[in-house]
Scaffold this active site. Structure first.
Site, PDB file in Angstrom:
ATOM      1  N   HIS A   1       0.832  -1.206   0.000  1.00 14.65           N
ATOM      2  CA  HIS A   1       0.000   0.000   0.000  1.00 14.65           C
ATOM      3  C   HIS A   1       0.869   1.259   0.000  1.00 14.65           C
ATOM      4  CE1 HIS A   1      -2.336   3.100   2.359  1.00 14.65           C
ATOM      5  NE2 HIS A   1      -3.103   2.915   1.303  1.00 14.65           N
TER       6      HIS A   1
ATOM      7  N   GLU B   1       1.975   1.875  -3.447  1.00 17.04           N
ATOM      8  CA  GLU B   1       0.870   2.428  -4.243  1.00 17.04           C
ATOM      9  C   GLU B   1       0.853   3.950  -4.144  1.00 17.04           C
ATOM     10  OE1 GLU B   1      -3.495   3.610  -3.436  1.00 17.04           O
ATOM     11  OE2 GLU B   1      -3.204   1.513  -2.876  1.00 17.04           O
ATOM     12  N   HIS B   2       1.014   4.475  -2.939  1.00 13.15           N
ATOM     13  CA  HIS B   2       1.082   5.931  -2.757  1.00 13.15           C
ATOM     14  C   HIS B   2       2.295   6.516  -3.475  1.00 13.15           C
ATOM     15  CE1 HIS B   2      -1.887   7.058   0.530  1.00 13.15           C
ATOM     16  NE2 HIS B   2      -2.069   5.747   0.378  1.00 13.15           N
TER      17      HIS B   2
ATOM     18  N   GLU C   1      -3.564   7.923   7.443  1.00 12.14           N
ATOM     19  CA  GLU C   1      -4.671   7.145   6.882  1.00 12.14           C
ATOM     20  C   GLU C   1      -5.067   6.027   7.850  1.00 12.14           C
ATOM     21  OE1 GLU C   1      -5.624   4.337   2.979  1.00 12.14           O
ATOM     22  OE2 GLU C   1      -4.021   5.833   2.884  1.00 12.14           O
TER      23      GLU C   1
END
Length: 444
Positions: A68, A71-72, A148
């Site tokens: 993840h 991905e950022h 997040e």
């Protein structure tokens, strides 16, 4: 109810061939990249999706959240694009873009006017191999994913409870680790961790390109060969090895208390089989079982718990078989005012026992099959739904044929198939039962 479903049945008889006639073309580039083209010429719109066969379950032990995190980071710059330029270019061309990470895959997409597909491929292929990161990028984006986690998990007791349920359900498999990562490991993610994952998994021979919308297969092939074709394959791409679950031989329980809980409830998960290439029948039976038990206001659990005994204000059953390895079949019961969690759990168990004894209501099964067929037809109205349907399946090892056969596999499921699947899955030894409670509540 008959007046509602009779015209729907007529609609479905007319529309059913639409599913079978979905225009899908597949080919593989010389570097191993699989390309799937799904034509839909009703609007001049196209969606490009690139799916990598790498998600959080493929992360090295101790580096949870790196999939993840990467991905950022992919929205940072390359040799030819400044940070944020890709998304800004998509927006300037009237489109939208995003990305998402799951246990089994990471996907990136852009939805734009059909004549902008070449530009999208140029940018997406660039960041597949030319990502450029710096230490400031790492610090900035690591803070973003930690925030997040704060917002989506740490500040939501239901999310924390679900995290614990998964961790207890999976004794050895990486599905027990949250996709976003454990906080203490996220805090340690480094530039080296991100680049190692990137150079290992982000390669054309580990990617699936799904293009859906107003396109011609020949044009897509020419563009794909132009932009993705020159990218080198990774000759050292590792096999997709995962630690597997040992035999589960003991029912497990957990109690999660948090003063922020607004509504206590009972949750139970059972380890369950996934959809497998060419063998989708059991997954189809479990899909229908979830609908029969908890798919709406006429479901079995709703009738028993919310109407007959009035022990619950909500009940549900959930199953999704689109995963690479074993998944779960989940139940949830929210007790009515004045009903304890123990009473709600007992009522749930009594309802399950009654279902296993009584069996499937034939009329309800027919209605659910009809509703699923309608949903599958309506799903074709959006290029995003089309791309997701094929991409998710292919990323976990299913085939185009499996995707196309799935509606017919569902329709062929019998009541006996459903009951056999229920008896195979509802094994206490492979279950986890959890109570989400307010911090001040007693466990009785």
């Amino acid at each position: 109810m008959r007046r509602i479903f009779t015209p729907l049945a007529a609609l479905l008889l007319l529309a059913a061939p639409v599913l079978a006639d979905e225009a899908v073309t597949t080919f593989t580039l010389d570097n191993g990249m699989m390309v799937v083209v799904v034509e839909d010429h009703r609007a001049p719109v196209v969606q490009q999706m690139v799916w990598y066969r790498a998600g959080s379950a493929d992360e090295p032990v101790g580096e949870s959240g790196v999939a993840h995190f990467l991905e950022h980071l992919l929205f940072k710059g390359t040799d030819t694009m400044a940070p944020g330029e890709l998304s800004a270019t998509v927006a300037a061309n009237g489109g939208n873009d995003n990305a998402f990470t799951s246990y089994d895959y990471t996907a990136y997409f852009q939805r734009v006017a059909a004549d902008r597909l070449g530009l999208m491929m140029k940018m997406e292929s660039d960041r597949m191999v030319n990502l450029r990161l710096s230490e400031p990028d790492i610090v900035t984006e690591r803070n973003v994913i930690l925030e997040e986690r704060n917002q989506r998990t740490d500040n939501d007791p239901r999310a924390l409870f679900g995290e614990q349920m998964n961790a207890v359900q999976y004794l050895n498999h990486r599905y027990g680790t949250p996709v976003i990562g454990w906080r203490h490991e996220m805090e340690e993610l480094s530039l080296e961790d991100a680049l190692s994952f990137y150079h290992t998994y982000y390669a054309p021979n580990n990617a699936i390109l799904v293009v859906s919308g107003d396109v011609q297969p020949g044009d897509v092939k020419a563009l794909a060969e132009q932009y993705y074709g020159p990218l080198p394959a990774n000759p050292d791409l590792p096999p997709r090895y995962r630690t597997q679950e040992p035999p589960q031989t003991a029912a497990r329980r957990l109690t999660f208390k948090d003063a922020r809980v607004a509504q206590p409830y009972v949750s139970r998960s059972y380890l369950a089989p996934e959809r497998n290439p060419g063998e989708q029948q059991q997954a189809a039976a479990l899909t229908l079982l979830a609908e029969l038990l908890g798919g709406g206001t006429t479901s079995f659990l709703t009738e028993k718990l919310q109407f007959d005994t009035q022990t619950a204000v909500y009940s549900g059953a959930f199953y999704s078989g689109t995963s690479l390895d074993k998944t779960t079949f989940d139940l949830l019961v929210v007790p009515a005012p004045g009903v304890s969690l123990q009473q709600a759990e007992d009522a749930m168990d009594e309802a399950l026992a009654a279902f296993l004894e009584k069996g499937v209501d034939a009329g309800m099964l027919d209605r659910i099959k009809m509703q699923l067929r309608a949903a599958q037809i309506y799903e074709r109205d959006a290029v995003s739904s089309i791309g997701n349907r094929y991409g998710r399946a292919l990323a976990v090892g299913l085939t185009v044929e499996d995707v196309q056969n799935w509606p017919d596999v569902l329709q062929a499921v019998t009541a006996d198939d459903i009951m056999a699947a229920a008896r195979a899955v509802f094994r206490p030894e492979s279950s986890v039962t959890g109570w989400l409670m307010r911090g001040t509540e007693d466990t009785q």
